[in-house]
Design a protein around this motif. Structure first.
Motif, PDB file in Angstrom:
ATOM      1  N   SER A  25      67.730  67.293  71.686  1.00 63.50           N
ATOM      2  CA  SER A  25      68.459  66.076  72.050  1.00 63.50           C
ATOM      3  C   SER A  25      67.710  65.286  73.107  1.00 63.50           C
ATOM      4  O   SER A  25      67.694  64.045  73.106  1.00 63.50           O
ATOM      5  CB  SER A  25      69.857  66.440  72.553  1.00 63.50           C
ATOM      6  N   GLN A  26      67.056  65.993  74.028  1.00 59.84           N
ATOM      7  CA  GLN A  26      66.263  65.323  75.054  1.00 59.84           C
ATOM      8  C   GLN A  26      65.074  64.592  74.430  1.00 59.84           C
ATOM      9  O   GLN A  26      64.771  63.441  74.787  1.00 59.84           O
ATOM     10  CB  GLN A  26      65.776  66.353  76.081  1.00 59.84           C
ATOM     11  N   ALA A  27      64.406  65.250  73.446  1.00 58.96           N
ATOM     12  CA  ALA A  27      63.281  64.599  72.781  1.00 58.96           C
ATOM     13  C   ALA A  27      63.737  63.379  71.985  1.00 58.96           C
ATOM     14  O   ALA A  27      63.072  62.323  71.995  1.00 58.96           O
ATOM     15  CB  ALA A  27      62.579  65.602  71.865  1.00 58.96           C
ATOM     16  N   ARG A  28      64.876  63.504  71.322  1.00 59.74           N
ATOM     17  CA  ARG A  28      65.408  62.368  70.579  1.00 59.74           C
ATOM     18  C   ARG A  28      65.774  61.220  71.519  1.00 59.74           C
ATOM     19  O   ARG A  28      65.529  60.043  71.221  1.00 59.74           O
ATOM     20  CB  ARG A  28      66.637  62.818  69.789  1.00 59.74           C
ATOM     21  N   LEU A  29      66.352  61.567  72.675  1.00 64.25           N
ATOM     22  CA  LEU A  29      66.727  60.535  73.639  1.00 64.25           C
ATOM     23  C   LEU A  29      65.488  59.831  74.187  1.00 64.25           C
ATOM     24  O   LEU A  29      65.472  58.600  74.355  1.00 64.25           O
ATOM     25  CB  LEU A  29      67.533  61.156  74.777  1.00 64.25           C
TER      26      LEU A  29
END
Length: 292
Positions: A167-171
């Motif tokens: 989720s952090q990478a997507r954000l």
């Protein structure tokens, strides 16, 4: 960048809270600690000793009651004797007397219900032994369930942590696309909402793990704040068959055996009342020896 720093901070805090000053704990050691410290097991063992003591007292009803009394008296007197045919009185100084008395009484009372009482006490001893085994089995089952529940929650935490990293990478990608004008703000906000949701799940999972640790420590009768590092390897035993389980349930299930023994105890109590109506036999013997 701030979110990445916050994620690392949360991960480090969780790892330090779970691994700091923790010792290794496997299932065998957990069960051993639980059996040594669990109060239910200790109470069950003491109940066995009480029942065995009652059974020994019941054996005493077949023995006679014997009382023995021995007395010995000494006395020294000054005696003055005066006879009709002798006007001069006779004076005896330091006249000594001695008496001994020995009495022994034996009573034997035979009650027909004594045999039934002794058999009932024997069944109650068996019930206490089965209840002790039930306490041991419940302790082992509870500790095993709590141990593997902790292992499961730790594995689930690792999955949620990987999800949060994704989720952090997507954000980060959505934020870069938004700042470069390649995507709208909606995609960036959606990625941020997903990230916050996964972060909340990770925090909740950390609390679940802590509760699972406290539950395991309580079953082992240890300090709830004590930390352990558990092994995440679960060994699978041999395959189970329903037929063997059903047979074992009727032959080895302790709770069913306790119910069966209690039914027999109730039957013996009723029989004890019936036999108590029969006449009893009492034998008395006395021996008295007086010496003066």
């Amino acid at each position: 960048m701030k979110k990445i720093y916050f994620l690392l901070l949360v991960s480090l805090f969780v790892k330090s809270s779970f691994a700091q000053n923790s010792e290794s704990l496997d299932l065998e050691k957990a069960i051993q600690l639980g059996l040594e410290n669990n109060l239910d097991v200790k109470i069950a063992v003491e109940n066995i000793n009480l029942r065995q003591g009652e059974e020994r007292i019941g054996l005493g009803s077949f023995l006679p009651i014997v009382d023995a009394i021995y007395t010995r008296n000494y006395s020294t007197e000054d005696v003055t004797q005066k006879f009709v045919n002798d006007p001069e009185p006779r004076q005896i100084d330091d006249a000594k007397s001695r008496s001994e008395n020995f009495t022994m009484a034996a009573i034997y009372g035979f009650r027909p219900e004594a045999f039934v009482v002794l058999k009932r006490l024997g069944l109650l001893t068996e019930v206490s032994q089965l209840e002790a085994k039930i306490a041991v089995e419940n302790t082992v089952a509870g500790i095993s369930t709590a141990y593997y529940r902790l292992v499961l929650e730790l594995q689930r935490y690792e999955v949620l942590k990987k999800t949060l990293e994704l989720s952090q990478a997507r954000l980060d990608i959505a934020q870069a696309q938004y700042e470069l004008g390649g995507a709208g703000k909606r995609d960036y906000l959606t990625a941020e909402v997903d990230y916050n949701s996964d972060l909340s799940l990770l925090k909740t999972q950390a609390q679940i793990i802590q509760a699972a640790r406290i539950n395991l420590n309580e079953l082992m009768a240890l300090d709830p704040s004590r930390e352990f590092s558990v092994s995440d390897t679960i060994r699978i035993g041999e395959m189970l068959r329903i037929g063997d389980l059903e047979e074992s349930a009727f032959m080895e299930n302790k709770q069913w055996l306790v119910t069966q023994r209690q039914e027999n105890v109730a039957f013996l109590q009723m029989k004890e009342l019936q036999v108590s109506r029969l006449p009893a036999l009492n034998l008395n013997m006395n021996y008295v020896n007086n010496t003066s």
